[in-house]
Write a protein that holds these residues in place. Sequence first.
Motif, PDB file in Angstrom:
ATOM      1  N   HIS A 136      59.143  55.823  74.582  1.00 54.31           N
ATOM      2  CA  HIS A 136      60.052  54.936  73.371  1.00 54.31           C
ATOM      3  C   HIS A 136      60.294  55.883  72.064  1.00 54.31           C
ATOM      4  CE1 HIS A 136      58.324  51.892  76.298  1.00 54.31           C
ATOM      5  NE2 HIS A 136      57.384  52.396  76.468  1.00 54.31           N
ATOM      6  N   ILE A 137      60.970  57.018  72.060  1.00 57.32           N
ATOM      7  CA  ILE A 137      61.096  57.745  71.019  1.00 57.32           C
ATOM      8  C   ILE A 137      63.020  57.596  70.848  1.00 57.32           C
ATOM      9  CG2 ILE A 137      61.615  59.599  69.988  1.00 57.32           C
ATOM     10  CD1 ILE A 137      59.016  60.764  71.709  1.00 57.32           C
ATOM     11  N   ASP A 138      63.661  56.557  69.196  1.00 57.47           N
ATOM     12  CA  ASP A 138      65.428  57.108  69.538  1.00 57.47           C
ATOM     13  C   ASP A 138      65.424  58.746  69.076  1.00 57.47           C
ATOM     14  OD1 ASP A 138      64.632  54.077  69.091  1.00 57.47           O
ATOM     15  OD2 ASP A 138      64.128  54.104  67.124  1.00 57.47           O
ATOM     16  N   THR A 139      66.287  59.032  69.932  1.00 58.57           N
ATOM     17  CA  THR A 139      67.211  60.249  69.964  1.00 58.57           C
ATOM     18  C   THR A 139      68.427  60.388  69.331  1.00 58.57           C
ATOM     19  OG1 THR A 139      68.627  59.047  71.692  1.00 58.57           O
ATOM     20  CG2 THR A 139      66.822  60.345  72.668  1.00 58.57           C
ATOM     21  N   ASP A 140      68.607  58.981  68.395  1.00 52.33           N
ATOM     22  CA  ASP A 140      70.380  59.465  67.489  1.00 52.33           C
ATOM     23  C   ASP A 140      70.072  58.771  65.964  1.00 52.33           C
ATOM     24  OD1 ASP A 140      69.584  56.546  68.416  1.00 52.33           O
ATOM     25  OD2 ASP A 140      71.962  56.579  69.154  1.00 52.33           O
ATOM     26  N   VAL A 141      68.023  59.078  65.549  1.00 50.10           N
ATOM     27  CA  VAL A 141      68.116  58.590  64.241  1.00 50.10           C
ATOM     28  C   VAL A 141      68.080  60.305  63.556  1.00 50.10           C
ATOM     29  CG1 VAL A 141      67.143  56.302  64.716  1.00 50.10           C
ATOM     30  CG2 VAL A 141      65.870  58.807  64.884  1.00 50.10           C
ATOM     31  N   LYS A 142      68.168  59.731  62.658  1.00 50.53           N
ATOM     32  CA  LYS A 142      68.638  60.919  61.206  1.00 50.53           C
ATOM     33  C   LYS A 142      67.161  61.500  61.045  1.00 50.53           C
ATOM     34  CE  LYS A 142      70.553  62.404  56.596  1.00 50.53           C
ATOM     35  NZ  LYS A 142      71.446  61.351  55.703  1.00 50.53           N
ATOM     36  N   ARG A 143      66.436  62.881  61.239  1.00 50.70           N
ATOM     37  CA  ARG A 143      65.798  63.249  60.671  1.00 50.70           C
ATOM     38  C   ARG A 143      65.742  64.636  60.535  1.00 50.70           C
ATOM     39  NH1 ARG A 143      64.632  61.400  66.626  1.00 50.70           N
ATOM     40  NH2 ARG A 143      63.320  59.409  66.756  1.00 50.70           N
ATOM     41  N   VAL A 144      64.809  64.970  59.871  1.00 48.93           N
ATOM     42  CA  VAL A 144      64.177  66.566  59.081  1.00 48.93           C
ATOM     43  C   VAL A 144      62.913  67.087  59.689  1.00 48.93           C
ATOM     44  CG1 VAL A 144      63.728  65.352  57.097  1.00 48.93           C
ATOM     45  CG2 VAL A 144      64.492  67.856  57.106  1.00 48.93           C
ATOM     46  N   ALA A 145      62.415  68.128  59.727  1.00 45.04           N
ATOM     47  CA  ALA A 145      61.278  69.190  59.964  1.00 45.04           C
ATOM     48  C   ALA A 145      61.047  69.360  58.858  1.00 45.04           C
ATOM     49  CB  ALA A 145      61.383  70.292  60.779  1.00 45.04           C
ATOM     50  N   PHE A 146      59.901  69.524  58.371  1.00 46.31           N
ATOM     51  CA  PHE A 146      58.979  70.564  57.634  1.00 46.31           C
ATOM     52  C   PHE A 146      58.295  70.931  57.450  1.00 46.31           C
ATOM     53  CE2 PHE A 146      60.543  66.127  55.655  1.00 46.31           C
ATOM     54  CZ  PHE A 146      60.690  66.224  54.669  1.00 46.31           C
ATOM     55  N   ILE A 147      57.440  71.907  57.070  1.00 46.13           N
ATOM     56  CA  ILE A 147      56.230  72.997  57.682  1.00 46.13           C
ATOM     57  C   ILE A 147      55.731  73.299  56.278  1.00 46.13           C
ATOM     58  CG2 ILE A 147      55.835  75.402  58.522  1.00 46.13           C
ATOM     59  CD1 ILE A 147      58.558  75.626  59.542  1.00 46.13           C
ATOM     60  N   VAL A 148      54.802  72.861  56.698  1.00 50.43           N
ATOM     61  CA  VAL A 148      53.449  72.872  55.307  1.00 50.43           C
ATOM     62  C   VAL A 148      52.259  73.617  55.728  1.00 50.43           C
ATOM     63  CG1 VAL A 148      51.621  71.117  54.164  1.00 50.43           C
ATOM     64  CG2 VAL A 148      53.551  70.392  54.904  1.00 50.43           C
ATOM     65  N   GLU A 149      52.636  74.899  54.855  1.00 50.37           N
ATOM     66  CA  GLU A 149      51.488  76.074  55.237  1.00 50.37           C
ATOM     67  C   GLU A 149      50.217  76.110  54.329  1.00 50.37           C
ATOM     68  OE1 GLU A 149      52.286  80.290  55.824  1.00 50.37           O
ATOM     69  OE2 GLU A 149      51.871  80.415  53.902  1.00 50.37           O
ATOM     70  N   THR A 150      49.418  75.775  54.212  1.00 48.12           N
ATOM     71  CA  THR A 150      48.408  76.135  53.706  1.00 48.12           C
ATOM     72  C   THR A 150      46.787  76.632  53.781  1.00 48.12           C
ATOM     73  OG1 THR A 150      46.822  74.263  52.102  1.00 48.12           O
ATOM     74  CG2 THR A 150      47.733  73.274  54.117  1.00 48.12           C
ATOM     75  N   LYS A 151      46.133  77.080  53.211  1.00 49.64           N
ATOM     76  CA  LYS A 151      44.736  77.636  53.263  1.00 49.64           C
ATOM     77  C   LYS A 151      44.062  75.959  52.482  1.00 49.64           C
ATOM     78  CE  LYS A 151      46.923  82.942  52.555  1.00 49.64           C
ATOM     79  NZ  LYS A 151      46.931  83.711  52.501  1.00 49.64           N
ATOM     80  N   MET A 152      43.229  76.287  53.269  1.00 53.17           N
ATOM     81  CA  MET A 152      42.322  75.224  53.166  1.00 53.17           C
ATOM     82  C   MET A 152      40.644  75.762  51.409  1.00 53.17           C
ATOM     83  SD  MET A 152      42.173  72.458  56.406  1.00 53.17           S
ATOM     84  CE  MET A 152      41.686  73.579  56.755  1.00 53.17           C
ATOM     85  N   GLU A 153      40.314  75.007  51.129  1.00 52.72           N
ATOM     86  CA  GLU A 153      39.102  75.086  50.129  1.00 52.72           C
ATOM     87  C   GLU A 153      38.201  73.615  50.403  1.00 52.72           C
ATOM     88  OE1 GLU A 153      39.797  75.547  46.170  1.00 52.72           O
ATOM     89  OE2 GLU A 153      41.256  77.271  46.542  1.00 52.72           O
ATOM     90  N   LYS A 154      36.791  74.723  50.609  1.00 54.28           N
ATOM     91  CA  LYS A 154      35.821  73.768  51.221  1.00 54.28           C
ATOM     92  C   LYS A 154      35.876  73.561  52.825  1.00 54.28           C
ATOM     93  CE  LYS A 154      35.752  71.709  46.582  1.00 54.28           C
ATOM     94  NZ  LYS A 154      35.696  70.613  45.540  1.00 54.28           N
ATOM     95  N   ASP A 155      36.237  72.219  53.746  1.00 47.29           N
ATOM     96  CA  ASP A 155      36.188  71.723  55.247  1.00 47.29           C
ATOM     97  C   ASP A 155      36.945  70.558  54.481  1.00 47.29           C
ATOM     98  OD1 ASP A 155      32.600  72.028  54.551  1.00 47.29           O
ATOM     99  OD2 ASP A 155      33.846  73.204  55.565  1.00 47.29           O
ATOM    100  N   ASN A 156      38.499  70.383  54.146  1.00 49.06           N
ATOM    101  CA  ASN A 156      39.212  69.616  54.105  1.00 49.06           C
ATOM    102  C   ASN A 156      40.251  70.181  55.494  1.00 49.06           C
ATOM    103  OD1 ASN A 156      38.594  67.917  51.836  1.00 49.06           O
ATOM    104  ND2 ASN A 156      39.177  69.661  50.755  1.00 49.06           N
ATOM    105  N   ASN A 157      40.684  68.459  55.854  1.00 50.98           N
ATOM    106  CA  ASN A 157      41.677  68.652  56.994  1.00 50.98           C
ATOM    107  C   ASN A 157      42.781  68.989  56.920  1.00 50.98           C
ATOM    108  OD1 ASN A 157      42.886  68.157  59.811  1.00 50.98           O
ATOM    109  ND2 ASN A 157      40.450  68.425  60.317  1.00 50.98           N
ATOM    110  N   ALA A 158      43.750  69.953  56.602  1.00 53.64           N
ATOM    111  CA  ALA A 158      44.877  69.671  56.401  1.00 53.64           C
ATOM    112  C   ALA A 158      45.825  68.797  56.574  1.00 53.64           C
ATOM    113  CB  ALA A 158      45.681  70.388  55.800  1.00 53.64           C
ATOM    114  N   LEU A 159      45.602  68.760  58.287  1.00 61.66           N
ATOM    115  CA  LEU A 159      46.186  67.667  59.661  1.00 61.66           C
ATOM    116  C   LEU A 159      45.886  66.539  58.694  1.00 61.66           C
ATOM    117  CD1 LEU A 159      48.601  67.517  60.980  1.00 61.66           C
ATOM    118  CD2 LEU A 159      46.083  67.926  62.923  1.00 61.66           C
TER     119      LEU A 159
END
Length: 363
Positions: A136-159
Amino acid sequence: MISNQILQTTIDGLKTITRIELSVMDAEGKVIAATEEDKMDEYNFAVPDFVNSQAESQLVQGYQFFKVFDDNTVEYVISARGEAEDVYKIGKIASFQIQNLLVAYKERFDKDNFVKNLLLDNLLLVDIYNRSKKLHIDTDVKRVAFIVETKMEKDNNALEVVRNIFPSKTKEFITAVDEKNIILVKELKEADGQEEIDRIAKMILDTLNAEAMSSVFIAIGTAVRDIKDVSRSYKEAKMALEVGKIFYTETHIMAYSRLGIGRLIYQLPIPLCKMFISEIFQDKSPDDFDEETLSTINKFFENSLNVSETSRQLYIHRNTLVYRLDKLQKNTGLDLRVFEDAITFKIALMVVKYMKYMVESDY
């Protein structure tokens, strides 16, 4: 597969409301989560027989058993203690909740798997559209890709932090390719342009910074209007991330559309780069220039080759700046006050920076 912690939280919540003892077991009778630890192994011997029976629920020695299916296979067995009618109802509610969780997690896993294969070009064109329809994923809508790169401090879950930015959204795909990189495929409105895309990137950056994460970089591909082109937007974001690290180290948000000449240099073979530098500087290299000269050159470029403004910002006399430029011209044969020479020198500096990066990363 649903995490044990989620299962435990679910039945604990039901017990708080109903005061009924509940447990979740696998098809072999191993207890995964329970509200009463001292009762955890009291009745699991009966589970395999119940699983192999035709009954969807059963009363065994004072416990109500219920099956939870995954594609017609028993995945979990829920038990509720007691024989009263309300115990049966609570057990049915618990099994229904676990069933819904199982469906949700499976769908999320399937979508996550589909998106990863889509981004990596591991799907045939016909499979992309068939699986999109099934999920059930639309195939003809406008989308853009982001890449987030991070080095985590403490125990945070970036995802999870990124997922929490879009808590009620079902049209965004958020996945992780490794422990540092998170991919977001964001659905856009047709009227959304680069300004809105930049706003989203800034919101993600600010949120991660607020979570005490350092060295966060966000790369953005170009917007696409067909799901088969999402992988292209992702590849553009990957290039933006790499090129940004080489040429725009002070910028934490880098869009593919703004890479300029850095994108061209990034695609040059190293032997060609070495040949270019050798032709420009002969036996010299920009790395050989002292810090004062490099600072003067960079400031001169920042001020669009304006001698007066550059000397003012460097807190030096105009004649001193002219002397430095004359000295540079004598050493390199390039006069930075001449536009064509300035372009050549600027490109040479970027090529050297690119070569150093590639050597350090063992290209």
